[in-house]
Design a protein around this motif. Structure first.
Motif, PDB file in Angstrom:
ATOM      1  N   PRO A 346      -6.963  -1.569  -1.310  1.00  0.00           N
ATOM      2  CA  PRO A 346      -6.590  -1.316   0.082  1.00  0.00           C
ATOM      3  C   PRO A 346      -5.327  -2.080   0.494  1.00  0.00           C
ATOM      4  O   PRO A 346      -4.507  -1.550   1.248  1.00  0.00           O
ATOM      5  CB  PRO A 346      -7.800  -1.818   0.880  1.00  0.00           C
ATOM      6  CG  PRO A 346      -8.903  -2.027  -0.088  1.00  0.00           C
ATOM      7  CD  PRO A 346      -8.334  -2.062  -1.459  1.00  0.00           C
ATOM      8  N   ALA A 347      -5.174  -3.291  -0.021  1.00  0.00           N
ATOM      9  CA  ALA A 347      -4.038  -4.120   0.415  1.00  0.00           C
ATOM     10  C   ALA A 347      -2.706  -3.446   0.112  1.00  0.00           C
ATOM     11  O   ALA A 347      -1.726  -3.649   0.814  1.00  0.00           O
ATOM     12  CB  ALA A 347      -4.108  -5.483  -0.263  1.00  0.00           C
ATOM     13  N   ARG A 348      -2.669  -2.613  -0.928  1.00  0.00           N
ATOM     14  CA  ARG A 348      -1.435  -1.932  -1.289  1.00  0.00           C
ATOM     15  C   ARG A 348      -0.923  -1.085  -0.122  1.00  0.00           C
ATOM     16  O   ARG A 348       0.263  -1.119   0.218  1.00  0.00           O
ATOM     17  CB  ARG A 348      -1.712  -1.028  -2.501  1.00  0.00           C
ATOM     18  CG  ARG A 348      -0.515  -0.202  -2.874  1.00  0.00           C
ATOM     19  CD  ARG A 348      -0.897   1.152  -3.398  1.00  0.00           C
ATOM     20  NE  ARG A 348       0.263   2.008  -3.248  1.00  0.00           N
ATOM     21  CZ  ARG A 348       1.009   2.423  -4.249  1.00  0.00           C
ATOM     22  NH1 ARG A 348       0.678   2.130  -5.471  1.00  0.00           N
ATOM     23  NH2 ARG A 348       2.069   3.158  -4.031  1.00  0.00           N
ATOM     24  N   TYR A 349      -1.835  -0.313   0.485  1.00  0.00           N
ATOM     25  CA  TYR A 349      -1.434   0.574   1.590  1.00  0.00           C
ATOM     26  C   TYR A 349      -1.046  -0.236   2.808  1.00  0.00           C
ATOM     27  O   TYR A 349      -0.180   0.132   3.584  1.00  0.00           O
ATOM     28  CB  TYR A 349      -2.584   1.537   1.922  1.00  0.00           C
ATOM     29  CG  TYR A 349      -2.998   2.338   0.719  1.00  0.00           C
ATOM     30  CD1 TYR A 349      -2.238   3.433   0.307  1.00  0.00           C
ATOM     31  CD2 TYR A 349      -4.103   1.986  -0.040  1.00  0.00           C
ATOM     32  CE1 TYR A 349      -2.581   4.162  -0.817  1.00  0.00           C
ATOM     33  CE2 TYR A 349      -4.459   2.706  -1.157  1.00  0.00           C
ATOM     34  CZ  TYR A 349      -3.689   3.792  -1.551  1.00  0.00           C
ATOM     35  OH  TYR A 349      -4.033   4.497  -2.663  1.00  0.00           O
ATOM     36  N   PHE A 350      -1.743  -1.364   2.967  1.00  0.00           N
ATOM     37  CA  PHE A 350      -1.489  -2.174   4.145  1.00  0.00           C
ATOM     38  C   PHE A 350      -0.141  -2.903   4.021  1.00  0.00           C
ATOM     39  O   PHE A 350       0.636  -2.948   4.968  1.00  0.00           O
ATOM     40  CB  PHE A 350      -2.638  -3.154   4.351  1.00  0.00           C
ATOM     41  CG  PHE A 350      -2.581  -3.889   5.654  1.00  0.00           C
ATOM     42  CD1 PHE A 350      -2.324  -3.213   6.840  1.00  0.00           C
ATOM     43  CD2 PHE A 350      -2.811  -5.249   5.726  1.00  0.00           C
ATOM     44  CE1 PHE A 350      -2.282  -3.871   8.056  1.00  0.00           C
ATOM     45  CE2 PHE A 350      -2.769  -5.931   6.928  1.00  0.00           C
ATOM     46  CZ  PHE A 350      -2.503  -5.235   8.094  1.00  0.00           C
ATOM     47  N   VAL A 351       0.120  -3.468   2.830  1.00  0.00           N
ATOM     48  CA  VAL A 351       1.383  -4.185   2.638  1.00  0.00           C
ATOM     49  C   VAL A 351       2.555  -3.237   2.858  1.00  0.00           C
ATOM     50  O   VAL A 351       3.527  -3.562   3.543  1.00  0.00           O
ATOM     51  CB  VAL A 351       1.434  -4.825   1.229  1.00  0.00           C
ATOM     52  CG1 VAL A 351       2.848  -5.290   0.907  1.00  0.00           C
ATOM     53  CG2 VAL A 351       0.458  -5.989   1.137  1.00  0.00           C
ATOM     54  N   SER A 352       2.430  -2.036   2.310  1.00  0.00           N
ATOM     55  CA  SER A 352       3.491  -1.042   2.484  1.00  0.00           C
ATOM     56  C   SER A 352       3.694  -0.722   3.964  1.00  0.00           C
ATOM     57  O   SER A 352       4.826  -0.669   4.454  1.00  0.00           O
ATOM     58  CB  SER A 352       3.129   0.198   1.670  1.00  0.00           C
ATOM     59  OG  SER A 352       3.651   1.345   2.264  1.00  0.00           O
ATOM     60  N   SER A 353       2.571  -0.565   4.712  1.00  0.00           N
ATOM     61  CA  SER A 353       2.696  -0.278   6.145  1.00  0.00           C
ATOM     62  C   SER A 353       3.329  -1.449   6.872  1.00  0.00           C
ATOM     63  O   SER A 353       4.169  -1.268   7.760  1.00  0.00           O
ATOM     64  CB  SER A 353       1.323  -0.028   6.772  1.00  0.00           C
ATOM     65  OG  SER A 353       0.596   0.871   6.009  1.00  0.00           O
ATOM     66  N   LEU A 354       2.906  -2.664   6.511  1.00  0.00           N
ATOM     67  CA  LEU A 354       3.428  -3.850   7.190  1.00  0.00           C
ATOM     68  C   LEU A 354       4.936  -3.973   6.986  1.00  0.00           C
ATOM     69  O   LEU A 354       5.694  -4.182   7.933  1.00  0.00           O
ATOM     70  CB  LEU A 354       2.741  -5.109   6.635  1.00  0.00           C
ATOM     71  CG  LEU A 354       1.318  -5.375   7.101  1.00  0.00           C
ATOM     72  CD1 LEU A 354       0.702  -6.497   6.277  1.00  0.00           C
ATOM     73  CD2 LEU A 354       1.287  -5.746   8.572  1.00  0.00           C
ATOM     74  N   GLN A 355       5.368  -3.815   5.725  1.00  0.00           N
ATOM     75  CA  GLN A 355       6.795  -3.975   5.452  1.00  0.00           C
ATOM     76  C   GLN A 355       7.602  -2.902   6.174  1.00  0.00           C
ATOM     77  O   GLN A 355       8.668  -3.160   6.710  1.00  0.00           O
ATOM     78  CB  GLN A 355       7.039  -3.965   3.936  1.00  0.00           C
ATOM     79  CG  GLN A 355       6.521  -5.257   3.312  1.00  0.00           C
ATOM     80  CD  GLN A 355       6.565  -5.298   1.802  1.00  0.00           C
ATOM     81  OE1 GLN A 355       6.822  -4.280   1.159  1.00  0.00           O
ATOM     82  NE2 GLN A 355       6.297  -6.459   1.227  1.00  0.00           N
ATOM     83  N   THR A 356       7.029  -1.681   6.241  1.00  0.00           N
ATOM     84  CA  THR A 356       7.719  -0.604   6.955  1.00  0.00           C
ATOM     85  C   THR A 356       7.796  -0.914   8.442  1.00  0.00           C
ATOM     86  O   THR A 356       8.865  -0.828   9.055  1.00  0.00           O
ATOM     87  CB  THR A 356       6.968   0.727   6.743  1.00  0.00           C
ATOM     88  OG1 THR A 356       6.774   0.893   5.358  1.00  0.00           O
ATOM     89  CG2 THR A 356       7.729   1.882   7.330  1.00  0.00           C
TER      90      THR A 356
END
Lengths: 394, 609
Positions: A346-356
């Motif tokens: 799950p963290a993968r999707y979240f990190v990507s969203s956060l950086q975006t």
């Protein structure tokens, strides 16, 4: 009188309890939430995981750890000092990227490199000034310590840039124009200063929320089993759904509180831009928090000791969030198999969203895709937990 | 009498433990009557806790049916859980919440609101005496108060049936008695109670008992009816000489003696049903010095318990630990591999002639221990002679464990003198530690190591090496009957064997003084007897034994006891002295527990806090 005078009333919920369709009593749920909140407030470890740890991690990653190269120790060997060599030496000494130490011979520089006192050696040969104006140009020799390949590449690149810059400046000073055939003009978007802090700090929020959602939650539920409080709780009219919600709601709020704190620190302490919408950030974080909590609760249905729960949570949630989420290591440069594995984290999707959201803005296609993946995971984990948890000791 | 509150029909329950299957309940059928206290008794591993959990619906039976309050536990779990109260064996409350916060939570869970709630809380607080401690965190309460809070939480909304799983383990006699009174008054108000207990004096006060052994019902009915059957088989042998233990030992050797224990200055004896009433008197003419007076006494429930379990043993030749030698040949060749008391005696050090010359092995004078502002031990004096068994008793938190730890050299005293074997603990605690044996409450064994490995480790820890070590280990294995278990992982051993191993480890280095910290807490009477047989033999061989306990029965085994309360030694003497001091018109024949409770109450009256 202590005995039973109101037999009939002692039933699911009792007369004062409001029951919804699923038989959930608001009074029981409120009681459980109040209990959990008091426990969180009294337990120094939950408070520190939720508020002190994020602050420490943010300070550490914001100030301490940086993937940028600054003040790289360089041994500068000048075999024959001239005005040209001192001009170049001055440009290196004044650069914030390098800390140059001037040496007279190669031998001393090599020893410094071996001893680790220099990360690179730059050699200006004795004929440097003479060849500078020759058609072939003057070569400089750069020797980089390649032990850490990543740093070595960065240093080599910086050195190239520094040399190029000095040449242009020098030519200008001499009243000539250097005219290379093609000029590369670089532009960096979203993080113009190329500060690694700008992408590390948003990613850190994912790590902190994983700690609260998965590690802390798995351990507090395991603690209830370990201390026997769960056994006593189960033999009351309480429903399994109420026990789960009673854990979910307080830790959800704790995680979101910690996320808001981290965002505030990122923006106001570390000057990380928040270009996207804060509301969208909250929504995506909420989805991630639910997925994390789902994992934490699922772990605690399997592991009923704090030690095991902690170990499992670290291995299946915390470490992947750290290594495989794109927080530090770029996913696209991982081997294909590992890249495939990152899809179930799950963290993968979240990190990507956060950086975006922090650096680029609210880019809907990315947010939607990531949000949908997080939502799906939350549903799967929470659903499994609901199915697996029974009012039973077997 | 109305319909039974619990009905069990041929209930089976098995658990998988690794590769093995453990049968917890093996075709149990029983009934529990309404409006009474039913005691659930049996040795460790008899299936008491499993039964409790099955009744709450937390476990499902493999086969058979269980009806609680006329509802089926498998199909009607939610309704049952709404009408029962259950107190698990471990304290099931939140230690980081206060007394009233715990109660609030249970009131919410039981749906008790508004003005009802306040009235109910006030009543429960008065009832349990917890009123002044409302704001205290549950974790800071004493053992007895924790149990009372646990009880109060189950009573927030009065249940129809109350299930209590060993509520009095680790609780001092004063609190134990209060707990009992509370539960008794509940029954008067129509609540039915099932009370699992390891204390047989408690079982005796129940209306009915269910005696469980190895998952089966061994006997059921009022305890008096069960003990009544033994009328004419129980005797008290008055021992004039000081040496009760020699007499006890000889009596145990008699072929028709089922059980014999020290009770004050008497030895209490249960003879087999094949012996006539004059049997013991006849035999006692040949025992000891001959000056023994035999008197028939009324049987108690404990006699019935031992008799029923022993009968089972002989019939089934199961592995429950043998307690006496009546069914065994006198010299060792025991077919089941169980050690007889005889082999134990032969293996212990030779009788020491110096034991009666009054040499003090433990000397304590003006001993003080402070923790910050708090004085845990406030000037204690006593001394213990060689070969004596000295018991330390006292309510939880009285300073008993602190004193004990100081004497073991684990905690330095703040002030005063403490000599063990002539060594000053304030100066040379390490040297003293090498010469004492210590058995901790929870048997400090390495659970994942084998019996042999544990022995090897402790032998090395005490500095034994090479051939001496090997010889010592072989002797211990044989002495404690652990040879067949040498390679077994110690955590898989039955409790009684774990205890043997713990004791074996503690005496590897042949200590002159042995410290036992609540050695038989939570252990059933059979295992307790076996343990004390060993301790008696060691004391007879000149080892000085110091023991802390909550069991009054265990206190009776001691030569002298000291009662510690509020940091001071408030009484010391033989168990009989203490009983005599507290004899009055209300209690013409007080038990040691009566004396203890009376003493504490007196002290509180004379020294208000």
């Amino acid at each position: 009188m202590i005995g039973h005078q109101s037999d009939g009333e002692r039933g699911s919920g009792g007369p004062a309890a409001t029951l919804d369709a699923a038989g959930t009593s608001r009074m029981r749920l409120a009681g459980l939430i109040r209990k959990e909140t008091l426990q969180i407030l009294r337990d120094p470890s939950s408070i520190s995981i939720a508020f002190v740890l994020p602050a420490i991690l943010l300070l550490l990653f914001g100030y301490g750890i940086s993937l940028d190269a600054t003040n790289v120790p360089v041994a500068l060997v000048i075999e024959n000092p001239t005005t040209e060599t001192s001009s170049f030496a001055a440009s290196l000494v004044n650069s914030s990227y390098f800390a140059a130490a001037i040496m007279r011979d190669r031998h001393a520089a090599e020893e410094a490199l071996i001893a680790g006192n220099a990360a690179a050696i730059v050699v200006l040969r004795s004929d440097f000034a003479r060849r500078l104006w020759s058609p072939a140009g003057a070569p400089i020799q750069v020797i980089v310590n390649g032990t850490d390949a990543n740093t070595a590449r960065i240093i080599a690149g910086y050195m190239q840039g520094a040399w190029q810059k000095w040449l242009e400046q020098y030519a200008l000073d001499e009243g000539q124009v250097l005219a290379p055939p093609v000029v590369m003009e670089q532009r960096v978007w979203f993080n113009a200063e190329v500060r690694s802090r700008n992408f590390l700090v948003p990613g850190l929020i994912a790590i902190i929320m994983t700690l609260i959602g998965t590690l802390l939650t798995a351990m507090v539920v395991a603690r209830e089993w370990e201390r026997g409080t769960m056994e006593a709780l189960m033999v009351t009219p309480v429903r399994i759904g109420e026990i789960l919600l009673g854990k979910l709601i307080p830790y959800f709020l704790l995680g979101m509180g910690s996320m808001v704190l981290s965002t505030a620190m990122a923006v106001w302490v570390f000057d990380v831009p928040l270009r996207g919408s804060f509301a969208v950030l909250l929504a995506v974080s909420a989805l991630f928090m639910l997925a994390s909590l789902g994992m934490g609760l699922l772990i605690s249905t399997i592991a009923r000791s704090q030690f095991v729960a902690g170990q499992v949570a670290i291995i299946i949630a915390f470490l992947p969030a750290f290594i495989l989420s794109g927080f530090i290591f770029d996913i696209t440069s991982m081997p294909a198999v590992v890249q495939w594995i990152t899809h179930i984290i799950p963290a993968r999707y979240f990190v990507s969203s956060l950086q975006t959201l922090f650096l680029a803005g609210t880019v809907w296609p990315i947010i939607f895709a990531n949000g949908a993946a997080l939502g799906l995971m939350a549903v799967i984990f929470l659903g499994l937990t609901r199915r697996k948890t029974r009012k039973s000791l077997e | 009498m109305s319909a039974p509150v619990i009905e069990l029909r041929d209930v089976h329950k098995r658990f998988a433990a690794g590769e093995r299957t453990i049968t917890a309940l093996d075709g149990l059928s029983a009934e529990v009557g309404s409006g009474r206290i039913t005691g659930l008794v049996g040795p460790d591993g008899a299936g008491k806790t499993t039964l409790m959990r099955l009744l709450t619906g937390l476990l499902k039976p493999d086969s058979g049916s269980i009806r609680v309050l006329e509802l089926d536990t498998v199909t009607d779990t939610q309704n049952i859980q709404a009408s029962i109260g259950y107190m698990p064996q471990r304290f099931g409350l939140y230690e980081d919440l206060s007394v009233s916060e715990n109660l609030e939570l249970y009131a919410d869970l039981q749906g008790l609101a508004g003005t009802d709630r306040k009235a109910r809380f006030d009543r429960l607080m008065t009832f349990t005496g917890l009123g002044p401690f409302r704001k205290r965190l549950a974790g800071r309460l004493s053992g007895g108060m924790k149990q009372k809070l646990g009880l109060a939480c189950t009573l927030v909304r009065p249940p129809r049936l109350l299930l209590l799983d060993e509520p009095s383990v680790g609780v001092d006699p004063v609190s134990r008695r209060e707990l009992w009174d509370i539960v008794h008054s509940l029954v008067d108000e129509g609540i039915s109670v099932l009370w699992a207990t390891a204390y047989l004096d408690e079982a005796e006060r129940c209306h009915d008992v269910l005696l469980l052994n190895e998952g089966r019902l061994l006997a059921a009915g009022p305890p008096q009816t069960l003990s009544e059957r033994l009328k004419g088989r129980t005797f008290a042998v008055r021992v004039a000489s000081a040496d009760r233990r020699t007499v006890l030992h000889e009596i145990r050797g008699l072929p028709h003696v089922v059980d014999a224990i020290v009770k004050g200055r008497d030895v209490r004896v249960l003879v087999s049903r094949h012996a006539d009433t004059a049997y013991l008197s006849r035999c006692c003419r040949n025992v000891g010095t001959g000056a023994l007076q035999v008197e028939e006494v009324d049987p108690v429930f404990e006699d019935a318990f031992i008799d029923l379990l022993k009968d089972q043993d002989v019939a089934a030749e199961t592995s429950v630990i043998s307690v006496s030698n009546n069914a065994q040949p006198r010299n060792g060749s025991d077919p089941t591999g169980k050690p007889s008391t005889e082999t134990v005696l032969a293996g212990t050090p030779k009788l020491d002639d110096r034991r009666n010359n009054g040499e003090a092995v433990i000397q304590v004078a003006g001993l003080v221990r402070k923790f910050g502002d708090f004085t845990a031990v406030d000037g204690i004096d006593f001394s213990v002679k060689r070969g004596e068994i000295f018991g330390l008793l006292g309510p939880n938190g009285a300073g008993k464990s602190t004193t004990f730890r100081m004497l073991c050299g684990l905690l330095p005293p703040t002030d005063g003198k403490a000599l063990v074997l002539g060594i000053d603990l304030r100066r040379a605690a390490a040297i003293a530690r090498g010469r004492i044996g210590y058995m901790a409450q929870k048997f400090s064994l390495y659970g994942n190591m084998s019996v042999l490995q544990n022995l090897q480790f402790f032998a090395s820890a005490y500095g034994l090496a090479g051939r001496t070590r090997q010889r010592k280990i072989d002797v211990e294995l044989a002495e404690f009957g652990l040879v067949p278990y040498a390679d077994a992982t110690s955590e898989t051993l039955p409790l009684g064997y774990k205890q043997r191993l713990a004791l074996a480890c503690a005496i590897m280095h042949e200590p002159g003084v042995l410290f036992l910290d609540e050695p038989t807490s939570g252990v059933d009477p059979l295992v307790r007897r076996e343990f004390w047989t060993r301790i008696n033999a060691m004391a007879a061989a000149g080892v000085t034994v110091m023991v802390t306990t909550h069991f009054m029965e265990e206190a009776e085994y001691c030569d002298r006891i000291g009662i510690i309360y509020r940091g001071r030694l408030v009484a010391a003497g033989t168990p009989q002295d203490l009983k005599n001091e507290h004899r009055n018109t209300d209690l013409p024949n007080p038990t040691l527990e009566d004396a203890f409770v009376d003493l504490i109450e007196h002290y509180d009256r004379e020294h208000p806090q």
